[in-house]
Scaffold this active site. Structure first.
Site, PDB file in Angstrom:
ATOM      1  N   ARG A   1      16.943  31.056 -25.565  1.00  0.00           N
ATOM      2  CA  ARG A   1      17.160  30.287 -26.795  1.00  0.00           C
ATOM      3  C   ARG A   1      18.339  29.338 -26.698  1.00  0.00           C
ATOM      4  O   ARG A   1      18.355  28.282 -27.320  1.00  0.00           O
ATOM      5  CB  ARG A   1      17.365  31.254 -27.971  1.00  0.00           C
TER       6      ARG A   1
ATOM      7  N   ASP B   1      10.324  47.645  -9.492  1.00  0.00           N
ATOM      8  CA  ASP B   1      11.282  48.718  -9.304  1.00  0.00           C
ATOM      9  C   ASP B   1      12.073  48.261  -8.086  1.00  0.00           C
ATOM     10  O   ASP B   1      11.598  48.376  -6.956  1.00  0.00           O
ATOM     11  CB  ASP B   1      10.573  50.044  -9.022  1.00  0.00           C
ATOM     12  N   HIS B   2      13.271  47.702  -8.321  1.00  0.00           N
ATOM     13  CA  HIS B   2      13.924  46.974  -7.230  1.00  0.00           C
ATOM     14  C   HIS B   2      14.282  47.888  -6.051  1.00  0.00           C
ATOM     15  O   HIS B   2      14.502  47.410  -4.947  1.00  0.00           O
ATOM     16  CB  HIS B   2      15.143  46.194  -7.723  1.00  0.00           C
TER      17      HIS B   2
ATOM     18  N   ASP C   1      16.692  55.844 -17.073  1.00  0.00           N
ATOM     19  CA  ASP C   1      17.204  54.698 -16.322  1.00  0.00           C
ATOM     20  C   ASP C   1      16.989  54.859 -14.812  1.00  0.00           C
ATOM     21  O   ASP C   1      16.713  53.877 -14.119  1.00  0.00           O
ATOM     22  CB  ASP C   1      18.710  54.534 -16.619  1.00  0.00           C
TER      23      ASP C   1
ATOM     24  N   LYS D   1      26.496  58.827 -13.080  1.00  0.00           N
ATOM     25  CA  LYS D   1      27.550  57.807 -13.144  1.00  0.00           C
ATOM     26  C   LYS D   1      28.909  58.476 -13.105  1.00  0.00           C
ATOM     27  O   LYS D   1      29.038  59.651 -13.451  1.00  0.00           O
ATOM     28  CB  LYS D   1      27.417  57.032 -14.460  1.00  0.00           C
TER      29      LYS D   1
ATOM     30  N   GLU E   1      27.028  57.097  -8.428  1.00  0.00           N
ATOM     31  CA  GLU E   1      27.754  55.848  -8.695  1.00  0.00           C
ATOM     32  C   GLU E   1      29.143  56.186  -9.183  1.00  0.00           C
ATOM     33  O   GLU E   1      29.294  57.108  -9.995  1.00  0.00           O
ATOM     34  CB  GLU E   1      27.080  55.065  -9.827  1.00  0.00           C
TER      35      GLU E   1
ATOM     36  N   LYS F   1      11.973  46.595 -15.419  1.00  0.00           N
ATOM     37  CA  LYS F   1      12.116  47.917 -16.015  1.00  0.00           C
ATOM     38  C   LYS F   1      13.117  47.822 -17.178  1.00  0.00           C
ATOM     39  O   LYS F   1      13.946  46.902 -17.161  1.00  0.00           O
ATOM     40  CB  LYS F   1      12.565  48.929 -14.963  1.00  0.00           C
TER      41      LYS F   1
ATOM     42  N   HIS G   1      13.269  54.953 -10.165  1.00  0.00           N
ATOM     43  CA  HIS G   1      13.774  54.859  -8.789  1.00  0.00           C
ATOM     44  C   HIS G   1      13.673  56.187  -8.040  1.00  0.00           C
ATOM     45  O   HIS G   1      13.222  56.235  -6.895  1.00  0.00           O
ATOM     46  CB  HIS G   1      15.241  54.436  -8.768  1.00  0.00           C
TER      47      HIS G   1
ATOM     48  N   LYS H   1      14.231  47.430  -1.249  1.00  0.00           N
ATOM     49  CA  LYS H   1      15.336  47.643  -0.307  1.00  0.00           C
ATOM     50  C   LYS H   1      14.787  47.951   1.085  1.00  0.00           C
ATOM     51  O   LYS H   1      13.817  48.690   1.225  1.00  0.00           O
ATOM     52  CB  LYS H   1      16.214  48.811  -0.786  1.00  0.00           C
TER      53      LYS H   1
HETATM   54  N1  NAP Z   1      21.040  42.982 -15.266  1.00  0.00           N
HETATM   55  C1  NAP Z   1      20.563  43.745 -14.324  1.00  0.00           C
HETATM   56  O1  NAP Z   1      21.161  43.903 -13.239  1.00  0.00           O
HETATM   57  C2  NAP Z   1      19.251  44.467 -14.529  1.00  0.00           C
HETATM   58  C3  NAP Z   1      18.848  45.405 -13.571  1.00  0.00           C
HETATM   59  C4  NAP Z   1      17.612  46.033 -13.729  1.00  0.00           C
HETATM   60  C5  NAP Z   1      16.817  45.715 -14.817  1.00  0.00           C
HETATM   61  N2  NAP Z   1      17.233  44.808 -15.749  1.00  0.00           N
HETATM   62  C6  NAP Z   1      16.318  44.504 -16.867  1.00  0.00           C
HETATM   63  O2  NAP Z   1      16.078  43.100 -16.889  1.00  0.00           O
HETATM   64  C7  NAP Z   1      15.937  42.625 -18.227  1.00  0.00           C
HETATM   65  C8  NAP Z   1      16.960  41.542 -18.459  1.00  0.00           C
HETATM   66  O3  NAP Z   1      18.258  42.073 -18.267  1.00  0.00           O
HETATM   67  P1  NAP Z   1      19.576  41.205 -18.437  1.00  0.00           P
HETATM   68  O4  NAP Z   1      20.678  42.080 -18.006  1.00  0.00           O
HETATM   69  O5  NAP Z   1      19.434  39.870 -17.811  1.00  0.00           O
HETATM   70  O6  NAP Z   1      19.625  41.041 -20.028  1.00  0.00           O
HETATM   71  P2  NAP Z   1      20.474  39.977 -20.843  1.00  0.00           P
HETATM   72  O7  NAP Z   1      21.703  39.594 -20.111  1.00  0.00           O
HETATM   73  O8  NAP Z   1      20.599  40.497 -22.229  1.00  0.00           O
HETATM   74  O9  NAP Z   1      19.529  38.681 -20.834  1.00  0.00           O
HETATM   75  C9  NAP Z   1      18.387  38.541 -21.600  1.00  0.00           C
HETATM   76  C10 NAP Z   1      18.300  37.091 -22.048  1.00  0.00           C
HETATM   77  O10 NAP Z   1      17.150  36.965 -22.887  1.00  0.00           O
HETATM   78  C11 NAP Z   1      17.366  35.867 -23.750  1.00  0.00           C
HETATM   79  N3  NAP Z   1      16.638  36.088 -25.002  1.00  0.00           N
HETATM   80  C12 NAP Z   1      16.896  36.989 -25.972  1.00  0.00           C
HETATM   81  N4  NAP Z   1      16.035  36.856 -26.987  1.00  0.00           N
HETATM   82  C13 NAP Z   1      15.207  35.834 -26.651  1.00  0.00           C
HETATM   83  C14 NAP Z   1      14.109  35.212 -27.298  1.00  0.00           C
HETATM   84  N5  NAP Z   1      13.678  35.593 -28.526  1.00  0.00           N
HETATM   85  N6  NAP Z   1      13.479  34.204 -26.670  1.00  0.00           N
HETATM   86  C15 NAP Z   1      13.893  33.790 -25.429  1.00  0.00           C
HETATM   87  N7  NAP Z   1      14.935  34.348 -24.788  1.00  0.00           N
HETATM   88  C16 NAP Z   1      15.579  35.359 -25.387  1.00  0.00           C
HETATM   89  C17 NAP Z   1      18.870  35.846 -24.023  1.00  0.00           C
HETATM   90  O11 NAP Z   1      19.342  34.510 -23.924  1.00  0.00           O
HETATM   91  P3  NAP Z   1      19.494  33.637 -25.258  1.00  0.00           P
HETATM   92  O12 NAP Z   1      20.475  34.351 -26.127  1.00  0.00           O
HETATM   93  O13 NAP Z   1      19.948  32.320 -24.747  1.00  0.00           O
HETATM   94  O14 NAP Z   1      18.136  33.578 -25.867  1.00  0.00           O
HETATM   95  C18 NAP Z   1      19.482  36.683 -22.915  1.00  0.00           C
HETATM   96  O15 NAP Z   1      20.433  35.981 -22.169  1.00  0.00           O
HETATM   97  C19 NAP Z   1      16.129  43.855 -19.112  1.00  0.00           C
HETATM   98  O16 NAP Z   1      14.874  44.376 -19.434  1.00  0.00           O
HETATM   99  C20 NAP Z   1      16.902  44.824 -18.220  1.00  0.00           C
HETATM  100  O17 NAP Z   1      16.659  46.156 -18.584  1.00  0.00           O
HETATM  101  C21 NAP Z   1      18.422  44.189 -15.612  1.00  0.00           C
END
Ligand code: NAP
Length: 526
Positions: free
Chosen positions: A69, A209-210, A267, A372, A248, A180, A272, A214
């Site tokens: 957004r 599932d990253h 989680d 953790k 961790e 996930k 995993h 690996k």
């Molecule tokens: N981060 C990791 O290392 C990691 C690892 C494994 C899995 N995951 C999974 O990957 C997914 C994303 O994780 P993340 O850490 O990147 O989350 P995040 O930082 O919260 O990013 C999600 C993004 O989605 C956007 N968003 C929210 N509502 C929206 C909408 N209505 N329309 C369009 N965009 C929208 C937001 O940007 P705006 O505010 O600009 O819209 C936000 O930056 C999650 O399901 C998480 O569980 C993440």
């Protein structure tokens, strides 16, 4: 499956990218990252795509469209991604020339996935990219938002005509990558699957599932099935037990709200850790066909002995960290972390004793733990073999003789494999020492291992879902975990849980030692 072309085809004529030979080449495509302003895109997805470009693994015709957004121009998005790459991908060589060329295929659109009118803008943009970059209308949608947006996004894409079911060799194709967590229990996971399968056939769905991306995890299959020496020993006759540890030192960091809903069982263990169990426990697949491998993984998970809700405490231990010391620094307990309830009953540690009830694994316990704020950051699988049948050296070996050969597959850090065995110490005296025969990926190959996301994104581009979780695999994992969740929910209601029960910087709650100790074993000292 994608229509791949053979090795020799020169597809990326950019001389600034490292030319390497590849067996297959992906079809032209546009990758739409939903949630492009988020953490995952900055840390993992964009660096992985850039690394693939650097290695000449992307097709000549591709485009990447980021959606979220926050208003941003294409140029602002490119700068943000370039800064993130430099910040988070320290193992990648940044080359300005290559980046400038790569960045020409990067686009951004401000869109709210909850608003149907925004899908029209996305459609127009993808049409434009199809003409400008020759993407041929093949689209990969990567859902990298909060899971609550998955179903609305899929429905929105379907309503806009951007996603539809197609046959395996049909083009143009839409594919979807789902991050996930995939649901929070069996019912919600089935609900999400229903929404997905209204729009996509299973072969179009890539559940990430990253861990499966690996190198060492993929090497489990090679170790087991490309070598003749391990498989004859890989069963109840020679293996005493298996220990899988994911430890961790990190706490919950700034992911409090997510972790409060999820906890360690959802989680880590449901996905995993059970993936690792399935790779260690599976039968050899009949071929390298991706469905053959996934069939075997599901089969072994189906053999996991069901843990009855009433008997959860006999096989499962949960924990939550209190204050303590990590690397010489004092750290707060989980309940004192940012955006975590001071009365939280969320588990940050789980240990499970499981059995695979089939011919190969009869009676062999698998001890699996994840947590953790533990003493060390390490993920490993340890196969502990039975001792020699006759203790010829018992006078010399003493108690050590009871702790015999093991094969350790270290997944992180320092990916590698080591085999522990007894040797005679040089000298006149008959003394025996246990030594490790070590193989480290970094030292052995001297090349950078691709990140898990590089491998998985590449496989999706090629249309190969082998390393992604299939729907039945996800369901069977939730079916194993659901009674544990139900039992804990009941205990929580009765206020029966006494958290915190381990100190940050320790190896988890004492009950976890008792869980393994009751069977005569102990956790490996890592
Ligand atoms: N981060 C990791 O290392 C990691 C690892 C494994 C899995 N995951 C999974 O990957 C997914 C994303 O994780 P993340 O850490 O990147 O989350 P995040 O930082 O919260 O990013 C999600 C993004 O989605 C956007 N968003 C929210 N509502 C929206 C909408 N209505 N329309 C369009 N965009 C929208 C937001 O940007 P705006 O505010 O600009 O819209 C936000 O930056 C999650 O399901 C998480 O569980 C993440």
């Amino acid at each position: 499956m994608s229509q791949s072309v053979a090795t020799q085809d020169v597809v990326n004529e950019d001389p600034s990218v490292q030319g390497i030979q590849v067996e297959h080449r992906a079809d032209p495509f546009a990758m739409v990252i939903v949630g492009a302003h988020g953490d995952l895109t900055k840390r993992k997805l964009l660096p992985a795509l850039y690394a693939l470009y650097q290695q000449n693994l992307l097709p000549k015709d591709f485009a990447i469209l980021g959606l979220s957004r926050t208003p941003m121009s294409d140029q602002e998005f490119r700068v943000l991604m370039c800064d993130s790459l430099k910040k988070f991908a320290s193992d990648l060589k940044f080359e300005q020339d290559a980046w400038d060329k790569f960045a020409k295929s990067l686009y951004y659109l401000s869109a709210d996935m909850g608003k149907q009118q925004d899908y029209d803008t996305i459609t127009s943009k993808l049409d434009e990219l199809k003409d400008k970059h020759g993407t041929e209308g093949n689209n990969i949608f990567y859902l990298s938002t909060a899971p609550s947006l998955y179903t609305p996004t899929i429905k929105g894409l379907a309503a806009a005509g951007l996603a539809k079911k197609c046959k395996p060799n049909e083009a143009p194709w839409p594919r979807i990558i789902v991050e996930k967590p995939f649901g929070h229990d069996l019912t919600s996971s089935e609900g999400l699957d229903e929404a997905i399968h209204e729009t996509f056939n299973e072969h179009q769905v890539y559940r990430i599932d990253h861990y499966l991306g690996k190198e060492t995890v993929q090497n489990i299959m090679v170790l087991r099935f490309a070598n003749g020496i391990f498989e004859p020993l890989w069963n109840y006759k020679y293996i005493d037990h298996v220990q899988i540890t994911n430890a961790e030192t990190l706490g919950v960091e700034d992911r409090g709200p997510y972790y409060e809903e999820s906890g360690c069982l959802r989680d880590m263990l449901q996905n995993h850790m059970l993936q690792l169990v399935s790779l260690v426990g599976m039968e050899p697949p009949i071929s390298m066909d991706h469905e053959a491998t996934r069939d075997e993984k599901v089969k072994v998970l189906r053999c996991l002995r069901h843990i009855e809700k009433e008997n959860v405490n006999e096989s499962v231990v949960r924990g939550q960290y209190g204050a303590g010391t990590i690397d010489g620094k004092k750290v707060v307990g989980y309940r004192q972390e940012n955006r975590v309830s001071p009365e939280s009953n969320t588990e940050t540690f789980v240990a499970v004793k499981m059995f695979i009830d089939n011919w190969r694994w009869a009676g062999v316990p698998f001890f699996v733990r994840s947590g953790k704020r533990l003493a060390k950051s390490i993920t490993e699988i340890a196969i502990q073999f039975r001792p020699a049948p006759h203790r010829l050296f018992r006078d010399i070996l003493g108690a050590d003789g009871l702790n015999p050969n093991n094969l350790v597959i270290q997944i992180q850090p320092d990916e590698g494999i080591s085999l522990k065995f007894a040797t005679k110490q040089p000298g006149q005296a008959n003394q025996i020492r246990w030594l490790n025969m070590d193989f480290k990926y970094g030292a052995a190959f001297g090349v950078r291992s691709p990140s898990a996301y590089e491998r998985l994104l590449y496989d999706c581009m090629l249309g190969d879902p082998s390393l992604f979780a299939r729907t039945d695999q996800v369901d069977v994992s939730w079916a194993f975990v659901d009674p544990i969740l139900a039992s804990w929910a009941e205990e929580n209601k009765k206020n029966k849980i006494k958290f915190p029960n381990y100190e940050a910087g320790s190896w988890g709650p004492k009950e976890a030692d008792d869980l393994i100790g009751s069977t005569g074993f102990s956790w490996r000292r890592l």
